[in-house]
Design an enzyme around this catalytic site. Structure first.
Site, PDB file in Angstrom:
ATOM      1  N   HIS A 120       1.765   4.641  -3.203  1.00 23.03           N
ATOM      2  CA  HIS A 120       2.030   5.985  -3.054  1.00 23.03           C
ATOM      3  C   HIS A 120       3.085   6.646  -3.987  1.00 23.03           C
ATOM      4  CE1 HIS A 120      -1.153   6.586  -0.441  1.00 23.03           C
ATOM      5  NE2 HIS A 120      -0.991   5.637   0.592  1.00 23.03           N
TER       6      HIS A 120
ATOM      7  N   HIS B 167       0.718  -1.073   0.004  1.00 29.98           N
ATOM      8  CA  HIS B 167       0.034  -0.010  -0.058  1.00 29.98           C
ATOM      9  C   HIS B 167       0.794   1.369   0.010  1.00 29.98           C
ATOM     10  CE1 HIS B 167      -3.237   2.857   1.272  1.00 29.98           C
ATOM     11  NE2 HIS B 167      -2.217   3.348   1.864  1.00 29.98           N
ATOM     12  N   GLU B 168       1.793   1.221   0.854  1.00 28.47           N
ATOM     13  CA  GLU B 168       2.853   2.465   1.056  1.00 28.47           C
ATOM     14  C   GLU B 168       3.617   2.783  -0.371  1.00 28.47           C
ATOM     15  OE1 GLU B 168       2.319   4.564   3.093  1.00 28.47           O
ATOM     16  OE2 GLU B 168       0.906   3.246   4.397  1.00 28.47           O
TER      17      GLU B 168
ATOM     18  N   GLU C 161      -5.932   7.078  -1.303  1.00 26.74           N
ATOM     19  CA  GLU C 161      -5.667   6.026  -0.523  1.00 26.74           C
ATOM     20  C   GLU C 161      -6.471   4.646  -1.236  1.00 26.74           C
ATOM     21  OE1 GLU C 161      -4.117   5.567   2.007  1.00 26.74           O
ATOM     22  OE2 GLU C 161      -3.299   7.563   1.916  1.00 26.74           O
TER      23      GLU C 161
END
Length: 436
Positions: A281, A277-278, A357
């Site tokens: 970004h 997930h990070e 997100e």
């Protein structure tokens, strides 16, 4: 002046009562029917006592947020209309003759006063965070961080305010444009140095100790074409029991950071999902999009602030003993306008953040293809951080830069993975053949 004070206090009091009634009386409890019986249903992984605890803590946090923001406006408003700002400027000029020293002294007076006035609400927030076992800090540890915040903010603001008011004196009409042009490189500079200079003042950062886990995370990074050599962990357990991970910095100083609480409370598969997930970004360039959006909004923010301040000084300057916009005594007015504008656009910036997100969640589930780990990670994040599964509407609009936990878990559960998409297509084709 008495009328202004009366109306301001009355308006703040009525707003406080209205938001209290909204949060404790009008805000609907429970979750929508669509989530019931799914992985997002809190009754499947939270006891009734835990759900009640989350509701209590979240409502207190939300109330503190909504009364703290206009309280800040009230403080700046009173500092201007009661002549306190004018006195601070006079005292600073009596103390030293050179302009930077006057700015530094004036700002010190203003910073100390606003710090002391805001301290009760800050302490109440700390108290409830501690009472509900979110904060792990002692009062002295918390106070140390508050003082670090104060002095870092004071040092940076001294330079910024001195520069800003110098531009106001030099460029009477276009100072806001000159300020924005300098604000652009300053913002990029701060994004570059924060991970390596400012953040370590609060916590210790070091490469991930678990080298096997680091190798798996770096393998994910390699698959995502991210040139990462290390994953950093930070000792946040001395401050909080909540879980988190994030991406910060730009260029060579960009970092993927894991809190040690996350390492301690999530299993390996859950951590890999969080890391994916990070990484999303970075892959989706959300950091650069964020910087670009911030600078565009800052451009209009500076322009609107200049126009608003000019009108206020033109209309009320004589009563407030403000003769020129470039006088230091106008600083609380500048901060008031900036704060109001920032709050006003927060629904827009939060909406963009929630969209990013969702993109990151989708990217992570496609990369890991492990829905069970993703769902269990979000469940633990909600439980450990006492996060609302479905916050009230106004809370989501003004506070949430992430989708609510119920939305995230439901999205993961219903997200069609590549294998599932092929299966659905095959089942649809078979059904069509049988009908034929």
């Amino acid at each position: 002046m008495k009328k202004w004070v009366t109306f301001a206090l009355l308006g703040y009091g009525l707003f406080g009562l209205a938001i209290y009634y909204y949060l404790y009386g009008m805000a609907a409890g429970g979750i929508p029917e669509i989530y019931k019986g799914t992985s997002a249903d809190p009754s499947l992984f939270l006891s009734e006592a835990e759900q009640a605890l989350i509701k209590e803590y979240s409502t207190i946090k939300n109330l503190l947020f909504f009364i703290s923001v206009p309280f800040e406006w009230l403080v700046y408003f009173f500092i201007v209309i009661l002549g306190i700002s004018r006195k601070f400027e006079e005292w600073s000029k009596q103390t030293v003759r050179f302009s930077f020293g006057q700015t530094a002294i004036y700002l010190f007076y203003l910073s100390v006063l606003t710090f002391l006035l805001a301290f009760p609400l800050q302490y109440i927030g700390y108290h409830f965070s501690k009472a509900y076992h979110i904060s792990a800090q002692t009062f002295s540890q918390w106070m140390k961080n508050e003082l670090i915040d104060f002095w870092i903010s004071y040092a940076i603001m001294s330079v910024l305010i001195f520069t800003l008011y110098g531009l106001m004196k030099k460029f009477k009409k276009k100072w806001w444009l000159a300020a924005w042009m300098l604000f652009v490189p300053f913002t990029i500079f701060m994004m570059y140095v924060q991970p390596v200079i400012i953040d370590p003042l609060y916590n210790d950062f070091y490469p991930l100790k678990n080298k096997q886990l680091e190798a798996k995370i770096l393998d994910l990074a390699d698959r995502a074409d991210i040139p990462a050599d290390h994953v950093y962990e930070v000792n946040k357990s001395k401050e909080t029991n909540a879980l988190n991970a994030y991406v910060t910095g730009i260029g060579d100083h960009a970092r993927i950071v894991l809190w040690d609480t996350t390492l301690n409370k999530l299993n390996e598969d859950e951590i890999l999902f969080v890391m994916a997930h990070e990484m999303a970004h970075y892959v989706k360039k959300h950091i650069y999009i964020g910087i670009g959006s911030y600078l565009v909004l800052a451009f209009f923010g500076f322009w609107l602030t200049a126009k608003w301040m000019e009108k206020l000084v033109s209309k009320y300057g004589e009563k407030l003993q403000i003769h020129e916009l470039s006088q230091l005594r106008t600083l609380p007015l500048f901060l008031l306008v900036i704060s109001i504008l920032t709050f006003s656009i927060s629904p827009f910036t939060n909406a963009i953040s929630r969209f990013e997100e969702k993109q990151a969640d989708a990217y992570a589930i496609e990369m890991t293809e492990n829905k069970d780990a993703a769902i269990s990670a979000f469940r633990k994040l909600s439980k450990e951080g006492l996060s609302e599964m479905k916050p009230p509407g106004l809370v989501k609009i003004f506070r949430y830069g992430h989708p609510a936990m119920a939305e995230r878990i439901y999205m993961i559960e219903t997200y069609p993975l590549p294998g599932e998409k092929e299966k659905e297509k095959k089942e649809g084709a078979d059904a069509q053949k049988s009908q034929d």
